[in-house]
Design a protein around this motif. Structure first.
Motif, PDB file in Angstrom:
ATOM      1  N   GLU A 330      65.713  74.693  50.706  1.00 33.60           N
ATOM      2  CA  GLU A 330      65.396  74.383  52.108  1.00 33.60           C
ATOM      3  C   GLU A 330      63.922  74.710  52.408  1.00 33.60           C
ATOM      4  OE1 GLU A 330      68.368  75.771  54.753  1.00 33.60           O
ATOM      5  OE2 GLU A 330      67.271  75.163  56.548  1.00 33.60           O
ATOM      6  N   ARG A 331      63.471  75.881  51.894  1.00 31.43           N
ATOM      7  CA  ARG A 331      62.082  76.293  52.163  1.00 31.43           C
ATOM      8  C   ARG A 331      61.092  75.329  51.502  1.00 31.43           C
ATOM      9  NH1 ARG A 331      64.725  81.211  52.165  1.00 31.43           N
ATOM     10  NH2 ARG A 331      64.510  81.594  49.931  1.00 31.43           N
ATOM     11  N   LYS A 332      61.456  74.929  50.294  1.00 31.82           N
ATOM     12  CA  LYS A 332      60.591  73.999  49.572  1.00 31.82           C
ATOM     13  C   LYS A 332      60.464  72.680  50.359  1.00 31.82           C
ATOM     14  CE  LYS A 332      60.065  72.622  44.807  1.00 31.82           C
ATOM     15  NZ  LYS A 332      60.647  72.572  43.492  1.00 31.82           N
ATOM     16  N   ALA A 334      60.925  72.305  53.483  1.00 29.02           N
ATOM     17  CA  ALA A 334      60.201  72.551  54.742  1.00 29.02           C
ATOM     18  C   ALA A 334      58.687  72.535  54.507  1.00 29.02           C
ATOM     19  CB  ALA A 334      60.635  73.889  55.336  1.00 29.02           C
ATOM     20  N   ARG A 335      58.274  72.961  53.291  1.00 29.20           N
ATOM     21  CA  ARG A 335      56.828  72.937  52.993  1.00 29.20           C
ATOM     22  C   ARG A 335      56.352  71.527  52.637  1.00 29.20           C
ATOM     23  NH1 ARG A 335      58.222  77.719  50.060  1.00 29.20           N
ATOM     24  NH2 ARG A 335      58.231  76.547  48.121  1.00 29.20           N
ATOM     25  N   GLY A 336      57.287  70.604  52.665  1.00 24.50           N
ATOM     26  CA  GLY A 336      56.948  69.208  52.383  1.00 24.50           C
ATOM     27  C   GLY A 336      56.891  68.911  50.894  1.00 24.50           C
ATOM     28  N   GLU A 337      57.377  69.851  50.057  1.00 24.33           N
ATOM     29  CA  GLU A 337      57.349  69.613  48.607  1.00 24.33           C
ATOM     30  C   GLU A 337      58.512  68.723  48.194  1.00 24.33           C
ATOM     31  OE1 GLU A 337      57.096  73.348  46.472  1.00 24.33           O
ATOM     32  OE2 GLU A 337      55.739  74.120  48.010  1.00 24.33           O
ATOM     33  N   GLN A 338      58.295  68.021  47.072  1.00 25.98           N
ATOM     34  CA  GLN A 338      59.326  67.140  46.537  1.00 25.98           C
ATOM     35  C   GLN A 338      60.420  67.968  45.863  1.00 25.98           C
ATOM     36  OE1 GLN A 338      58.939  64.007  47.828  1.00 25.98           O
ATOM     37  NE2 GLN A 338      60.434  63.651  46.235  1.00 25.98           N
ATOM     38  N   VAL A 339      61.657  67.614  46.032  1.00 26.15           N
ATOM     39  CA  VAL A 339      62.737  68.230  45.251  1.00 26.15           C
ATOM     40  C   VAL A 339      63.354  67.129  44.414  1.00 26.15           C
ATOM     41  CG1 VAL A 339      64.964  69.386  45.346  1.00 26.15           C
ATOM     42  CG2 VAL A 339      63.187  70.023  46.956  1.00 26.15           C
ATOM     43  N   GLU A 340      63.271  67.296  43.104  1.00 32.82           N
ATOM     44  CA  GLU A 340      63.791  66.240  42.232  1.00 32.82           C
ATOM     45  C   GLU A 340      65.323  66.264  42.204  1.00 32.82           C
ATOM     46  OE1 GLU A 340      60.873  64.809  38.900  1.00 32.82           O
ATOM     47  OE2 GLU A 340      61.525  66.873  38.500  1.00 32.82           O
ATOM     48  N   ASN A 341      65.864  65.089  41.861  1.00 34.37           N
ATOM     49  CA  ASN A 341      67.321  64.987  41.790  1.00 34.37           C
ATOM     50  C   ASN A 341      67.919  66.027  40.854  1.00 34.37           C
ATOM     51  OD1 ASN A 341      67.230  62.913  43.529  1.00 34.37           O
ATOM     52  ND2 ASN A 341      67.753  61.291  42.055  1.00 34.37           N
ATOM     53  N   SER A 342      67.219  66.269  39.709  1.00 30.93           N
ATOM     54  CA  SER A 342      67.773  67.220  38.740  1.00 30.93           C
ATOM     55  C   SER A 342      67.811  68.621  39.348  1.00 30.93           C
ATOM     56  CB  SER A 342      66.921  67.235  37.472  1.00 30.93           C
ATOM     57  OG  SER A 342      65.582  67.525  37.805  1.00 30.93           O
ATOM     58  N   GLU A 343      66.855  68.940  40.195  1.00 34.74           N
ATOM     59  CA  GLU A 343      66.858  70.273  40.820  1.00 34.74           C
ATOM     60  C   GLU A 343      68.037  70.386  41.786  1.00 34.74           C
ATOM     61  OE1 GLU A 343      63.135  71.486  42.526  1.00 34.74           O
ATOM     62  OE2 GLU A 343      64.052  73.238  43.474  1.00 34.74           O
ATOM     63  N   MET A 360      76.045  72.329  54.236  1.00 34.24           N
ATOM     64  CA  MET A 360      75.582  71.073  54.818  1.00 34.24           C
ATOM     65  C   MET A 360      75.666  71.150  56.348  1.00 34.24           C
ATOM     66  SD  MET A 360      76.995  67.509  53.386  1.00 34.24           S
ATOM     67  CE  MET A 360      76.451  65.968  54.040  1.00 34.24           C
ATOM     68  N   ALA A 361      76.788  71.725  56.826  1.00 34.97           N
ATOM     69  CA  ALA A 361      76.987  71.807  58.275  1.00 34.97           C
ATOM     70  C   ALA A 361      76.038  72.811  58.904  1.00 34.97           C
ATOM     71  CB  ALA A 361      78.431  72.198  58.580  1.00 34.97           C
ATOM     72  N   LYS A 362      75.810  73.942  58.227  1.00 29.15           N
ATOM     73  CA  LYS A 362      75.061  75.000  58.902  1.00 29.15           C
ATOM     74  C   LYS A 362      73.547  74.805  58.815  1.00 29.15           C
ATOM     75  CE  LYS A 362      74.069  79.033  56.190  1.00 29.15           C
ATOM     76  NZ  LYS A 362      74.157  80.413  56.034  1.00 29.15           N
ATOM     77  N   SER A 365      68.320  71.629  58.665  1.00 26.25           N
ATOM     78  CA  SER A 365      67.377  70.665  58.095  1.00 26.25           C
ATOM     79  C   SER A 365      68.082  69.385  57.657  1.00 26.25           C
ATOM     80  CB  SER A 365      66.675  71.321  56.892  1.00 26.25           C
ATOM     81  OG  SER A 365      66.417  70.389  55.886  1.00 26.25           O
ATOM     82  N   SER A 366      67.620  68.277  58.197  1.00 27.16           N
ATOM     83  CA  SER A 366      68.269  67.013  57.827  1.00 27.16           C
ATOM     84  C   SER A 366      67.989  66.690  56.362  1.00 27.16           C
ATOM     85  CB  SER A 366      67.791  65.881  58.733  1.00 27.16           C
ATOM     86  OG  SER A 366      66.395  65.791  58.633  1.00 27.16           O
ATOM     87  N   GLU A 367      66.883  67.252  55.818  1.00 27.22           N
ATOM     88  CA  GLU A 367      66.543  67.035  54.405  1.00 27.22           C
ATOM     89  C   GLU A 367      67.584  67.700  53.502  1.00 27.22           C
ATOM     90  OE1 GLU A 367      63.779  65.482  52.502  1.00 27.22           O
ATOM     91  OE2 GLU A 367      64.391  64.374  54.268  1.00 27.22           O
ATOM     92  N   VAL A 368      67.981  68.939  53.868  1.00 31.21           N
ATOM     93  CA  VAL A 368      69.007  69.641  53.083  1.00 31.21           C
ATOM     94  C   VAL A 368      70.312  68.859  53.148  1.00 31.21           C
ATOM     95  CG1 VAL A 368      70.445  71.721  52.982  1.00 31.21           C
ATOM     96  CG2 VAL A 368      67.979  71.933  53.277  1.00 31.21           C
ATOM     97  N   LYS A 369      70.652  68.402  54.337  1.00 30.63           N
ATOM     98  CA  LYS A 369      71.877  67.611  54.490  1.00 30.63           C
ATOM     99  C   LYS A 369      71.820  66.387  53.571  1.00 30.63           C
ATOM    100  CE  LYS A 369      72.514  68.692  59.399  1.00 30.63           C
ATOM    101  NZ  LYS A 369      73.522  69.719  59.463  1.00 30.63           N
ATOM    102  N   ARG A 370      70.636  65.769  53.540  1.00 29.61           N
ATOM    103  CA  ARG A 370      70.488  64.564  52.719  1.00 29.61           C
ATOM    104  C   ARG A 370      70.667  64.906  51.231  1.00 29.61           C
ATOM    105  NH1 ARG A 370      67.148  62.169  49.615  1.00 29.61           N
ATOM    106  NH2 ARG A 370      65.626  63.842  49.767  1.00 29.61           N
ATOM    107  N   CYS A 371      70.094  66.054  50.816  1.00 28.55           N
ATOM    108  CA  CYS A 371      70.196  66.457  49.404  1.00 28.55           C
ATOM    109  C   CYS A 371      71.654  66.704  49.017  1.00 28.55           C
ATOM    110  CB  CYS A 371      69.399  67.735  49.145  1.00 28.55           C
ATOM    111  SG  CYS A 371      67.622  67.469  49.181  1.00 28.55           S
TER     112      CYS A 371
END
Ligand code: CTP
Length: 433
Positions: A330-332, A334-343, A360-362, A365-371
């Motif tokens: 989540e922090r990564k 938030a810093r705008g860094e890429q998170v690869e699928n493998s990660e 996912m619910a808690k 960040s919509s990015e975490v939800k997406r991941c």
């Protein structure tokens, strides 16, 4: 007054043919033994509401065990009986069950304790029940088949959609009824009657629920969380001051309400996606309910609810792991860094569905939800095309290296770096050289 044939018509409408036939057969066995037989309780309640209830409860005016054995002998069923309680279960060859009780009067030794039993009449048997809507009986004997027996104004309360106790000591006798009242109110869309609600408030004020054993409290909580719309039940528990009996630190804050709404959204998304996938939906709500608790308070809650030590530790560990794994991601993000699928894959792999849905619910960040949703929909089932045999042929020796090489191939596949088996083979050759 509802007529016998109206009840029969309801049966034909709400129940499978076979169930109606079984009800007639039960009555016929009663006729042979000269015993009065009734369908009672939730089954009758739901029938009058036009709903099927697969739990058929039967009460016999007399020896219920003899009745069950006689019925079973002529219908190819088995019987499991409990002499001490005068009860039996008739088990059909396909597993269908009918619970049989003998009319009885239960004496409660102390609040929260198991009842001791003595035999009595049908009316007394029904009088000891929790709410009026559960006190209806239907006669099953052939001469009176379908006759509705209503001693306590249950039909009127069903029509008025009211949950009402039969007497003032009901919650003192059995504090679990406080939770049952909420569960029925929410499930049936009824309203707890004013006087009954006042009795609940008194029981709460006088701390009767403190005496409730952990197992029984857990069972009631789980049943509320297993209802179709558990949030209404949770809100009702909160407004009646019941959450503190689970843990003094539990409170329904606007944030918690928000998380619960997210849980509702996330689990319905997941259910649509994976109709067949088994998971404990109630546990996602439970984790959300405990969101604000520290790890120590969470463990205390599990102890209060008599969760087995093994499961308690597992739940706490999963809760911790979820935070530890998802937090850095989540922090990564938030810093705008890429998170690869493998990660995403290697972070979430090994976490149970319940924890993933909770995370996912808690997460705000919509990015975490997406991941997490990407993990479920796409990444979770990904496997390398190369098999163990292929690796051996390429000269990889079985052992820890095997796993490592496969994980590198899998990462490449997850990140779209390889697509064919040839690509994967080339990658392994490259690695080995
Ligand atoms: N009962 C009670 N007090 C309790 C539990 C049960 O009086 N603490 C009575 C209720 O009247 C209920 C019957 O025992 O009708 C059977 O209990 P259960 O199977 O739990 O209830 P149902 O009404 O069948 O509820 P459900 O539809 O949830 O199975």
């Amino acid at each position: 007054q509802v007529k016998n044939r109206e009840v029969e018509a309801l049966m034909r409408k709400a129940l499978p043919k076979r169930s109606v036939q079984i009800l007639h057969d039960l009555g016929n066995t009663g006729d042979i033994l000269d015993l009065a037989v009734y369908a009672v309780g939730g089954f009758v309640r739901d029938l009058l509401l036009g709903q099927e209830n697969a739990d058929v409860d039967v009460t016999v005016d007399g020896d219920g065990i003899l009745f069950a054995e006689t019925f079973a002998a002529s219908h190819g069923c088995r019987v499991k009986s409990h002499e001490k309680f005068g009860t039996a279960v008739i088990v059909f060859p396909d597993g269908f069950k009918i619970d049989v009780a003998s009319t009885r009067l239960e004496y409660y030794v102390s609040p929260g304790a198991l009842p001791t039993v003595e035999r009595s009449s049908l009316k007394m048997d029904l009088y000891r029940r929790d709410f009026t809507v559960n006190t209806l009986a239907i006669s099953l004997n052939a001469p009176s088949f379908g006759k509705l027996i209503d001693y306590f104004g249950a039909y009127r309360d069903l029509q008025a959609k009211v949950i009402r106790v039969l007497h003032n000591l009901s919650f003192v006798e059995d504090p679990t009824r406080v939770f049952r009242a909420i569960r029925f109110e929410q499930r049936l869309g009824f309203k707890i009657a004013k006087h009954t609600e006042d009795l609940i408030k008194t029981a709460v004020k006088m701390d009767f629920l403190v005496k409730l054993g952990g197992r029984r409290l857990l069972s009631e909580l789980v049943q509320i969380l297993k209802e179709k719309e558990p949030i209404n039940g949770i809100c009702r528990m909160a407004s009646l001051g019941l959450l503190r009996f689970i843990h003094p630190g539990l409170e329904l804050t606007p944030e918690l309400q928000g998380t619960l709404e997210e849980v509702r959204y996330v689990v319905s998304w997941f259910d649509l996606l994976y109709l067949e996938r088994p998971y404990e939906r109630w546990a996602v709500y439970f984790l959300a309910l405990c969101e604000r608790l520290t790890q120590e308070q969470f463990l205390d809650t599990c102890t209060r609810l008599a969760v087995s030590e093994h499961y308690r530790e597992r739940l706490a560990e999963m809760r911790r792991q979820g935070d530890e794994l998802v937090g850095p991601m989540e922090r990564k993000l938030a810093r705008g860094e890429q998170v690869e699928n493998s990660e995403i894959y290697f972070t979430l792999r090994g976490l149970p569905v319940e924890i993933l849905l909770y995370q996912m619910a808690k997460s705000g960040s919509s990015e975490v939800k997406r991941c997490i949703s990407l993990y479920f929909t796409k990444l979770h089932g990904t496997r390398p095309l190369l098999k163990g045999e292929d690796l051996k042929q390429l000269g990889v020796k079985p052992g820890p290296l095997f796993r490592e090489v496969l994980d590198v191939v899998l990462s490449a596949r997850l990140n779209g770096k390889v697509s064919s088996k040839e690509d994967e083979t080339a990658l392994v050759r490259n690695l080995l050289s």
